[in-house]
Design an enzyme around this catalytic site. Sequence first.
Site, short mmCIF file in Angstrom:
data_model
loop_
_atom_site.label_atom_id
_atom_site.label_comp_id
_atom_site.label_asym_id
_atom_site.label_seq_id
_atom_site.Cartn_x
_atom_site.Cartn_y
_atom_site.Cartn_z
N ASP A 174 0.83 -1.21 0.00
CA ASP A 174 0.00 0.00 0.00
C ASP A 174 0.86 1.26 0.00
OD1 ASP A 174 -1.88 -1.92 0.31
OD2 ASP A 174 -2.35 -1.43 2.40
N TYR A 224 -5.83 -10.37 9.86
CA TYR A 224 -4.71 -10.14 8.94
C TYR A 224 -3.42 -10.70 9.56
CZ TYR A 224 -1.47 -7.67 5.87
OH TYR A 224 -0.47 -7.38 4.98
C1 GLA Z 1 -3.43 -4.84 3.17
C2 GLA Z 1 -1.96 -4.67 3.54
C3 GLA Z 1 -1.06 -4.95 2.34
C4 GLA Z 1 -1.40 -6.29 1.70
C5 GLA Z 1 -2.91 -6.43 1.46
C6 GLA Z 1 -3.30 -7.79 0.99
O1 GLA Z 1 -3.81 -3.87 2.25
O2 GLA Z 1 -1.73 -3.38 4.03
O3 GLA Z 1 0.29 -4.92 2.75
O4 GLA Z 1 -0.92 -7.36 2.45
O5 GLA Z 1 -3.65 -6.13 2.63
O6 GLA Z 1 -2.78 -8.04 -0.27
#
Ligand code: GLA
Length: 389
Positions: A174, A224
């Site tokens: 991101d 996550y």
């Molecule tokens: C979030 C995290 C990223 C990535 C996505 C999944 O956006 O911030 O680093 O891992 O999830 O692809």
Amino acid sequence: MKKQLMDKFAKVYGTTEGAEFYFSPGRVNLIGEHTDYNGGHVFPCALTIGTYAVARKNNDGVMRMYSINFEKFGVCTVPASNFVYNKKDNWCNYPKGVMWAFEQKGYHITSGLDMLFFGNIPNGSGLSSSASIEVATGVILKETFGFDVDMIQISLISQLAENQFNGVNCGIMDQFAIAMGKKDHAIFLDTADLSYEYAPIHLDHAKIVIACSNKKRGLADSKYNERRSECETALAQLQTVVDIKTLGELTEEQFEEVKHVITNPVQRKRAKHAVYENQRTIKAVEALRNNDIALFGKLMNASHVSLRDDYEVTGIELDTLVEAAWEQEGVIGSRMTGAGFGGCTVSIVENDKIDAFIENTGKIYKDKIGYAADFYVVEIGDGTHKVTK
Ligand code: GLA
């Protein structure tokens, strides 16, 4: 926009003297999900929606932060010498975390700042509104204090802030996409070594449409972190039989040969997703290079299936949106995007079918889920920058 925000800045802080204006995009990932912390590839792009910021130095030794999106929190004021996470500071922990991370890296912040933010990314939608604020803060600090950091370093410092100050163990995608975005291009990034290539996105007959499920992401952060550690455990078991540093180093065939050493079937599925999704991303970028947009779309669809069945990060809202999209005419591909557990989907839809797509998908979603989704036809824009004009 600039004038409105400057006027608001003057209302909040007295004058606009010395204030500069910045823009930091949101991002959407086209393919390559949950691969960035597994040493794999991602293919995100920056959007023309994002976070606007106005900032200037002050002589008071305090950081003042104000967001038009969170007016009820008023001006958050913290000493410019001591950046500590505080739950009650809410959104301010994002800019504060970046200030903390600069200090950690040896860049000393020598005075306070007055800052104002306004974002037009739907909050909590999975289009990275928090990373957008983080990278904006990084660029403001660089510009204001003359720190010798490039945009990749700013993305890494912002990731450090997210990981260690805000406690989300995210990968680099991101912050990298937001810092390094380029108009009309997606970024093919190898997260193993941060090598990257810009790939032009010329969709002559189609556009990128984002559908926001409006599902609150709730436990997203802890889920996550859980996925991340499931992959780490699977990797450790694979390392007893193959010499790899990350799951991203394996092809599908190599994975199939050794996957039996992952004893937990759930962790085996997680690792399978990471390996296959990485290979899908490489194939998708190749398809785009060959102008085979139909194949690109099929790989997007396969990505969603894997995220639904093997990685289990979709949920009924995202599945409903994507499965409804697949049934619509003119849909080249559709999948969830971002971390999952709520948030958004990304679809590529032929221009003359977009209205019907939004109407039909929106109706199926509302009938099944009970509340509406929001749709955005988006454009790919540049990374975070000071706006001079
Ligand atoms: C979030 C995290 C990223 C990535 C996505 C999944 O956006 O911030 O680093 O891992 O999830 O692809």
